[in-house]
Write an enzyme that holds these catalytic residues in place. Sequence first.
Site, PDB file in Angstrom:
ATOM      1  N   ARG A  98      15.420  37.126  52.704  1.00 46.95           N
ATOM      2  CA  ARG A  98      16.731  36.715  52.207  1.00 46.95           C
ATOM      3  C   ARG A  98      17.062  37.344  50.859  1.00 46.95           C
ATOM      4  NH1 ARG A  98      20.968  37.110  53.501  1.00 46.95           N
ATOM      5  NH2 ARG A  98      20.202  36.314  55.483  1.00 46.95           N
ATOM      6  N   LYS A 135      32.570  43.678  34.217  1.00 47.95           N
ATOM      7  CA  LYS A 135      32.794  42.447  34.987  1.00 47.95           C
ATOM      8  C   LYS A 135      31.825  42.390  36.163  1.00 47.95           C
ATOM      9  CE  LYS A 135      37.592  42.484  33.500  1.00 47.95           C
ATOM     10  NZ  LYS A 135      38.998  42.739  33.883  1.00 47.95           N
ATOM     11  N   LYS A 167      40.072  46.445  21.667  1.00 47.77           N
ATOM     12  CA  LYS A 167      41.025  45.707  22.491  1.00 47.77           C
ATOM     13  C   LYS A 167      42.047  44.996  21.601  1.00 47.77           C
ATOM     14  CE  LYS A 167      39.118  43.741  26.175  1.00 47.77           C
ATOM     15  NZ  LYS A 167      39.444  44.673  27.292  1.00 47.77           N
ATOM     16  N   GLU A 197      42.337  50.216  23.825  1.00 45.99           N
ATOM     17  CA  GLU A 197      43.162  49.664  24.903  1.00 45.99           C
ATOM     18  C   GLU A 197      44.598  49.520  24.418  1.00 45.99           C
ATOM     19  OE1 GLU A 197      41.915  46.161  27.588  1.00 45.99           O
ATOM     20  OE2 GLU A 197      43.260  45.260  26.109  1.00 45.99           O
ATOM     21  N   ASP A 218      46.377  49.457  29.843  1.00 50.56           N
ATOM     22  CA  ASP A 218      46.133  48.141  30.427  1.00 50.56           C
ATOM     23  C   ASP A 218      47.380  47.566  31.093  1.00 50.56           C
ATOM     24  OD1 ASP A 218      44.543  45.829  30.923  1.00 50.56           O
ATOM     25  OD2 ASP A 218      45.500  44.825  29.230  1.00 50.56           O
TER      26      ASP A 218
END
Length: 230
Positions: A98, A135, A167, A197, A218
């Site tokens: 598994r 992510k 960012k 960004e 973005d």
Amino acid sequence: MLQLSLAEDLGPGDITTLSTVDARLAARAQIRTREDCVLAGLAVFDPLVAAMIARGKPDEEAESLKMTESAGDGSRLVAGDVACTIAGTARALLMIERTLLNLIGRLSGVATMTARFVDAVASAGASTRILDTRKTAPGHRVLEKYAVRCGGGANHRTGLFDAILIKDNHIAAAGGIEPAIRRARIATLPDIKIEIECDSRSQVEEALEAGARSILIDNFAPDAVRAIVE
């Protein structure tokens, strides 16, 4: 990560297999695809076996396991293809099954989805690379980024430590795009990539004026991206 994956499944031992299957029984298993895919994850077999052996009795029976690959990671398979054959004791096969299938299934899914995007831009004649993000599932980043490469994609930054990505919150805290880029250049080594960004055309123009070499556009519609690139 592999030790944790085994521990959460096996715990102190596979009580079903250990109580019902003779330790001397040999077995062979094949991993076949159920649908068309890009294969990824066979590379985890040897490290996973080593991690299982390191757990000691009874999991050390995994030392009997040997894999013969019919296709390598990155191969494009159709439904029903054999990816590999694994031989060893039946108990070891049942105990590792598994965890191994979970990893191969997830990584092949990442590779397959990546390949769809790679194929899409290639069919459009674009000289474009498909990059990944941070992510990823916790603890699986190295494996999932490996799967992206199997699918023909390329890795962006691994984490917060190997590249600078400025960012919106960084821009606000630094007082604007120009001071954010300037501070990043002063604080980092020349070989560290600096990217920023932008979420508007005016920000893109400001970033270019500030000397940005890499810009992450973005949440732009495709037509808006095309207009900026052109």
